[in-house]
Design a protein around this motif. Structure first.
Motif, PDB file in Angstrom:
ATOM      1  N   ASP A 281       0.865  -1.187   0.067  1.00  0.00           N
ATOM      2  CA  ASP A 281       0.124   0.041   0.100  1.00  0.00           C
ATOM      3  C   ASP A 281       0.934   1.268  -0.026  1.00  0.00           C
ATOM      4  O   ASP A 281       1.990   1.180   0.311  1.00  0.00           O
ATOM      5  N   LYS A 282       0.516   2.322  -0.504  1.00  0.00           N
ATOM      6  CA  LYS A 282       1.201   3.404  -0.529  1.00  0.00           C
ATOM      7  C   LYS A 282       2.177   4.069   0.439  1.00  0.00           C
ATOM      8  O   LYS A 282       3.284   4.560   0.283  1.00  0.00           O
ATOM      9  N   GLY A 283       1.463   3.792   1.537  1.00  0.00           N
ATOM     10  CA  GLY A 283       2.099   4.383   2.708  1.00  0.00           C
ATOM     11  C   GLY A 283       2.987   3.326   3.543  1.00  0.00           C
ATOM     12  O   GLY A 283       3.727   3.381   4.584  1.00  0.00           O
ATOM     13  N   LYS A 284       3.203   2.297   2.988  1.00  0.00           N
ATOM     14  CA  LYS A 284       3.776   0.914   3.477  1.00  0.00           C
ATOM     15  C   LYS A 284       3.514   0.494   4.993  1.00  0.00           C
ATOM     16  O   LYS A 284       4.162   0.506   5.940  1.00  0.00           O
ATOM     17  N   SER A 285       2.012   0.948   5.112  1.00  0.00           N
ATOM     18  CA  SER A 285       1.363   0.631   6.638  1.00  0.00           C
ATOM     19  C   SER A 285       1.014  -0.708   6.732  1.00  0.00           C
ATOM     20  O   SER A 285       0.938  -1.080   8.180  1.00  0.00           O
ATOM     21  N   MET A 286       1.233  -1.638   5.881  1.00  0.00           N
ATOM     22  CA  MET A 286       0.865  -2.833   5.980  1.00  0.00           C
ATOM     23  C   MET A 286       1.966  -3.878   5.637  1.00  0.00           C
ATOM     24  O   MET A 286       3.122  -3.237   5.023  1.00  0.00           O
TER      25      MET A 286
END
Length: 424
Positions: A281-286
């Motif tokens: 995911d774009k924010g690398k939150s996962m």
């Protein structure tokens, strides 16, 4: 006797959950078929040596393994690529190459269960076997971007990070690192362990502070031009040209906005030989949504002839978490085209009309025991029926039926052919 609990790291799929799961499977399968991949499957367990031959004995701690009744050491499959390699080895030259296959295996890994990672999960695998062409990677990455958009994700919701084990290998040689066996596991954990631990672990692996600094700076490179300024050999330039060529093709395919150079991606598995990639995911939150790369030596490592391959796996757990976060999962409620009801509980007529509607391709339900009409309507609403057909209403024309469109509350009457044409 107390009911045993759900095994740790596993899931129950009640019908509501299964509808979501089938939505993911159906979207995966349609996308794979659209790109010309053929579906295959293998056994849920394999001989243990198929995995130790690929990854070494240390992999055993991550597996569910057991001795069967024939005293054979067996393991539940933790990934699909070794099974694919075995299938390729068994068929050998009788398989026309290159070919594009996909699978939706159920996989098992004995590891710490946490958000985005379970011990039992499903995964989409797409692989291209029998070509060294960079266009195979381009096809796979195009398929990833396309299927994620099928789920409703936009280009700015995810990013496909691309790196190259070939380029990293050559760069390590350029800075004087001879033994990379202890280096790659550290590089794969680089962004998780912090700079101090990164330097300390590479020092323990035999690298000097100067070598580690050069390596750290190299992996931080933000674009192809910056990488080009840090390499010197013709071999490293050729590896970088491969990435440049890949990006050019992805631009032609219309997916360049979803792809970026990311040399921090290493992929821990030892069998990768060229381009590697991960999807976040774009924010690398996962955790990574998907990951893969080129493995040109795997069949050779498992005792067969050398056959080039490239592929990826996309797990259902992180994907479902991302879709839920973005509000993109469909309703988990049941949906029916028709519910057949009866004022007089004429069950034979109910079964007859339901059968006729099903023969026309509709999803149909009805009461399973005589009941008041109010109870039948409650069931129709609970099952998400769009239209209720009454088999014995007195306002219907000869040979026809009364009906009610539940989504609007609109009543009507007509022949079964006319009712079948209604788009509720």
């Amino acid at each position: 006797m107390q009911t045993p609990p759900l095994p740790k790291g596993t899931r129950d799929f009640y019908p509501e959950s299964m509808r979501i799961q089938n939505y993911i499977f159906d979207t995966w399968r349609k996308a794979a078929l659209r790109f010309g991949y053929e579906e295959y499957e293998g056994p849920m367990f394999e001989h243990l040596e198929l995995y130790t031959g690929k990854s070494g004995d240390e992999i055993v701690s991550q597996l569910y393994d057991f001795m069967d009744k024939g005293d054979r050491h067996i393991a539940l499959r933790p990934e699909m690529t070794p099974t694919l390699a075995r299938l390729v080895i068994q068929k050998g030259n009788s398989l026309r190459k290159p070919f594009k296959w996909f699978s939706l295996p159920r996989l098992f890994r004995y590891e710490k269960a946490q958000k985005g990672r379970l011990r039992e999960f499903f995964q989409l695998n797409l692989d291209i076997i029998g070509t060294e062409s960079i266009y195979a990677e381009a096809d796979l990455l195009s398929a990833i971007a396309s299927m994620l958009k099928d789920f409703g994700l936009k280009a700015d919701d995810f990013c496909i990070g691309v790196s190259s084990r070939k380029l990293l290998n050559v760069f390590l040689a350029e800075i004087g690192v001879a033994d990379t066996s202890k280096v790659y596991p550290v590089l794969d954990r680089r962004l998780k362990i912090g700079k101090d631990d990164f330097y300390a672990e590479l020092a323990a692996a035999g690298l000097s502070a100067e070598q580690t600094k050069k390596l750290d700076d190299f992996m931080d490179s933000k674009g192809i031009d910056e990488v080009a300024s840090k390499i010197s050999s013709e071999e490293s330039k050729a590896a970088l040209d491969e990435i440049r060529h890949l990006f050019k093709t992805l631009e032609a395919a219309g997916v360049a906005e979803s792809v970026a150079l990311d040399l921090s991606i290493v992929r821990g598995l030892a069998y990768y030989t060229g381009i590697v990639f991960e999807v976040y995911d774009k924010g690398k939150s996962m955790r990574a949504i998907a990951g893969g790369g080129r493995y040109d030596s795997l069949t050779e490592k498992l005792g067969g002839q050398k056959v080039p391959g490239v592929g990826f796996g996309m797990g259902d757990v992180v994907l479902a978490n991302l879709l839920e976060e973005r509000g993109l999962l469909p309703s988990s409620k049941q949906s029916l085209d028709f519910f057949v009801a009866s004022f007089a509980n004429d069950m034979d007529k109910v079964f007859q009309v339901a059968s006729e509607l099903r023969s026309r391709g509709f999803n149909v339900s009805h009461p399973l025991a005589p009941a008041k009409l109010g109870k039948q309507m409650e069931q129709a609403n609970a099952q998400g029926a769009k239209i209720v057909v009454y088999v014995d209403g007195d306002k219907a024309p000869a040979g026809g039926f009364e009906y009610k469109i539940l989504t609007t509350g609109t009543p009507g009457a007509g022949s079964l052919e006319e009712i079948a044409q209604i788009k509720a």
